[in-house]
Design a protein around this motif. Structure first.
Motif, mmCIF file in Angstrom:
data_model
loop_
_atom_site.group_PDB
_atom_site.id
_atom_site.type_symbol
_atom_site.label_atom_id
_atom_site.label_comp_id
_atom_site.label_asym_id
_atom_site.label_seq_id
_atom_site.Cartn_x
_atom_site.Cartn_y
_atom_site.Cartn_z
ATOM 1 N N ALA A 114 49.582 -7.318 -18.949
ATOM 2 C CA ALA A 114 49.258 -5.918 -18.736
ATOM 3 C C ALA A 114 48.179 -5.954 -18.096
ATOM 4 O O ALA A 114 47.030 -6.923 -18.269
ATOM 5 C CB ALA A 114 49.607 -5.219 -19.961
ATOM 6 N N VAL A 115 47.653 -4.843 -17.525
ATOM 7 C CA VAL A 115 46.534 -4.611 -16.887
ATOM 8 C C VAL A 115 45.953 -3.146 -17.489
ATOM 9 O O VAL A 115 46.832 -2.354 -17.595
ATOM 10 C CB VAL A 115 46.597 -4.778 -15.534
ATOM 11 C CG1 VAL A 115 47.267 -3.777 -14.786
ATOM 12 C CG2 VAL A 115 44.925 -4.490 -14.988
ATOM 13 N N VAL A 116 44.845 -2.929 -17.694
ATOM 14 C CA VAL A 116 44.357 -1.616 -18.131
ATOM 15 C C VAL A 116 43.636 -1.013 -16.930
ATOM 16 O O VAL A 116 42.805 -1.735 -16.226
ATOM 17 C CB VAL A 116 43.168 -1.366 -19.195
ATOM 18 C CG1 VAL A 116 42.771 0.071 -19.508
ATOM 19 C CG2 VAL A 116 43.924 -1.940 -20.477
ATOM 20 N N GLU A 117 44.099 0.351 -16.448
ATOM 21 C CA GLU A 117 43.688 0.953 -15.193
ATOM 22 C C GLU A 117 43.288 2.422 -15.584
ATOM 23 O O GLU A 117 44.520 2.920 -16.139
ATOM 24 C CB GLU A 117 44.524 0.992 -13.993
ATOM 25 C CG GLU A 117 44.753 -0.488 -13.628
ATOM 26 C CD GLU A 117 45.928 -1.008 -12.590
ATOM 27 O OE1 GLU A 117 45.814 -1.801 -11.901
ATOM 28 O OE2 GLU A 117 46.863 -0.139 -12.581
ATOM 29 N N ASN A 118 42.253 3.070 -15.631
ATOM 30 C CA ASN A 118 41.985 4.359 -15.724
ATOM 31 C C ASN A 118 42.329 4.696 -17.202
ATOM 32 O O ASN A 118 42.673 5.572 -17.813
ATOM 33 C CB ASN A 118 42.649 5.387 -15.052
ATOM 34 C CG ASN A 118 42.300 5.118 -13.679
ATOM 35 O OD1 ASN A 118 41.153 5.117 -13.287
ATOM 36 N ND2 ASN A 118 43.263 5.313 -12.655
ATOM 37 N N GLY A 119 42.245 3.580 -18.027
ATOM 38 C CA GLY A 119 42.065 3.641 -19.647
ATOM 39 C C GLY A 119 43.813 3.447 -20.010
ATOM 40 O O GLY A 119 43.899 3.732 -21.252
ATOM 41 N N ASN A 120 44.674 3.504 -19.139
ATOM 42 C CA ASN A 120 46.174 3.259 -19.342
ATOM 43 C C ASN A 120 46.491 1.894 -19.167
ATOM 44 O O ASN A 120 46.233 1.354 -18.159
ATOM 45 C CB ASN A 120 47.016 4.249 -18.638
ATOM 46 C CG ASN A 120 46.602 5.593 -19.108
ATOM 47 O OD1 ASN A 120 47.263 6.005 -20.118
ATOM 48 N ND2 ASN A 120 45.750 6.614 -18.321
#
Length: 497
Positions: free
Chosen positions: A379-385
């Motif tokens: 997974a990756v975290v983008e804008n906290g999501n």
């Protein structure tokens, strides 16, 4: 001490707990019947002492009363899948070391044979139950409660053991996040040998003192009829179910469509999980129902770990943030934390995480790193999501909400008299997430049709594990080490469709 689930149920005595086509059952009915089932299981013993009890019962009141009865007698519940053929049922029963089998009369033929062969106690749900007993064992919440089987990368499914304490953490986390109350009413359309159906829907509902309306099997028209009644507050399903509901909506008259949409708008929450939700499905469902589906991420070993918010902005293609009581981190192949925007493996820690793989200490040890459970998902975290990128292993296929091991299917296909070699892969698919597909090298002068292949496979494998497409090749693509290159196999399927 009583299990928290039982103590909570006693507070809702006369309230309706479960509704099926057979009628409505109160929490008192559930407590009484589960107490009788517990007494029947115990016979003269004081406590089942973690004996495994395998049971095969269609979704409904008897299923729930049996599950509770096993727990109240001090046993470990091993739910079986109603669509599994005999070899798969036998594997779960023998691997879990179940000493008792409980079966609905519909499954008597298949299960009595297994019970006789392995000298196990066999109980039919149609048998008369003894009077309920006052004295049931005190079951500590640290004890094992449930064994669910999940496909691993090493072939045969592994038994995931959760304790009563794990279940309590998983359920209370979701009840907090999704604000369950005793005035909720949910329609249950999911399988009951799978964490999504057992924990997210059934146990959350009963823990909260809510009503759970259970369908014995999914049928799009029946589901729409229930939604149109307008009394449901929650609905949870997998993407394939939403695809079928959309198709039924599109085929309906304009008047019926309006009634369907009105029924949806009376609900407070609709959830999608167990597989990636295609954006076009999310958007189409939003236009039909006025609900932006809440996506979440979890697995059998950890319960639910990440969720979009109940209130606030949800993003399509994202599974939100960690749920209450759950710690999540992303690490690279060296086990180092990655920075936001960099992909990493999802690792999870907390009271929701399972105890062990049943009698498989090596697999259990391998699954944890410094107390963190390694999910094998990227997974990756983008804008906290969090956004899920896929699995680190090509040998796990996610189809229609099920996790399937390609290696396990290959083992079975190799026993087919016409098959010399095979490679099973997941090919991306809008409806199923991934389709199970098999590339085959046949024995000389042999031919195989998809139809004859599938009818043979039905005797060996659960229906969702059976390849829906086959490709016959002269030879399988391999790398310099002789290992089959599965990404190439996937490309062969994509270019041939």
């Amino acid at each position: 001490m009583n299990l928290p689930l039982i103590t909570l149920a006693q507070e809702h005595n006369e309230k309706i707990a479960i509704v099926t086509t057979d009628g409505a059952f109160t929490y008192r009915d559930l407590l009484q019947t589960s107490s009788q089932i517990a007494a029947n299981l115990l016979q003269d013993a004081e406590d089942l002492q973690d004996e495994r009890v395998a049971f095969l019962i269609p979704p409904g009141f008897e299923y729930v009363a049996t599950q509770w009865g096993i727990w109240r007698a001090g046993g470990i519940a091993v739910p079986l899948c109603i669509s599994h053929p005999k070899p798969e049922l036998e594997y779960v029963i023998t691997n879990s070391g179940a000493s008792i089998i409980i079966a609905h009369p519909n499954f008597e033929a298949i299960l009595r044979a297994i019970a006789t062969e392995h000298n196990l106690r066999f109980i039919l749900t149609s048998e008369t139950l003894p009077d309920p007993v006052d004295r049931l064992p005190k079951v500590d919440i640290a004890r094992r409660a449930l064994i669910l089987y999940t496909s691993g990368t090493t072939g045969k499914p592994k038994g995931v053991v959760t304790t009563h304490k794990n279940i309590q953490a998983q359920v209370t986390s979701l009840i907090t996040a999704w604000e369950w109350t005793s005035s909720d009413c949910i329609l249950h359309v999911l399988p009951l040998h799978h964490i999504h159906g057992i924990i997210n829907v059934l146990t959350c509902a009963l823990w909260a003192g809510a009503e759970c309306h259970i369908l014995s099997k999914f049928d799009a028209e029946t589901v729409w009829n229930r939604i149109c009644e307008g009394d449901l507050t929650l609905f949870m399903a997998v993407p394939t179910i939403y695809v079928k509901l959309i198709a039924a909506w599109e085929a309906a008259s304009e008047k019926r469509q309006k009634s369907m949409t009105a029924g949806c708008s009376k609900m407070r929450l609709m959830v999608s999980g167990s597989a990636a939700l295609p954006v076009q499905v999310l958007e189409k469902w939003q236009s039909i129902s006025n609900h932006f589906l809440l996506e979440r991420y979890g697995m059998t070993e950890i319960g639910m770990a990440l969720s979009n918010p109940l209130h606030g902005q949800r993003y399509s293609g994202y599974v939100g943030k960690p749920l209450p009581q759950v710690e999540v981190r992303l690490v690279d192949e060296n086990g180092e934390l990655v920075s936001p925007g960099t992909p990493g493996e999802i690792q999870v820690k907390g009271p929701t995480v399972f105890l062990e793989y049943w009698q498989n200490p090596q697999a259990t040890a391998k699954a944890f790193k410094d107390g963190w459970f390694c999910t094998g998902d990227l997974a990756v975290v983008e804008n906290g999501n969090y956004r899920i990128l896929g699995r680190m292993s090509v040998d796990i296929i996610k189809t229609g909400g099920y996790k399937v091991s390609a290696l396990e299917i290959e083992e079975v296909l190799r026993i087919h008299p016409d098959i010399q070699e095979c490679a099973v892969v997941g090919v991306p698919d809008a409806e199923w997430g991934e389709r199970v597909c098999a590339a085959l090298v046949l024995q000389p002068q042999r031919q195989l049709t998809l139809e004859s292949f599938r009818s043979w496979a039905k005797e060996q494998l659960a229906v969702y594990k059976i390849p829906t497409r086959i490709l016959t090749l002269e030879e399988l693509p391999r790398n310099a080490m002789g290992k089959v290159t599965k990404p190439t196999v996937v490309e062969l399927f994509r270019s041939s469709s």
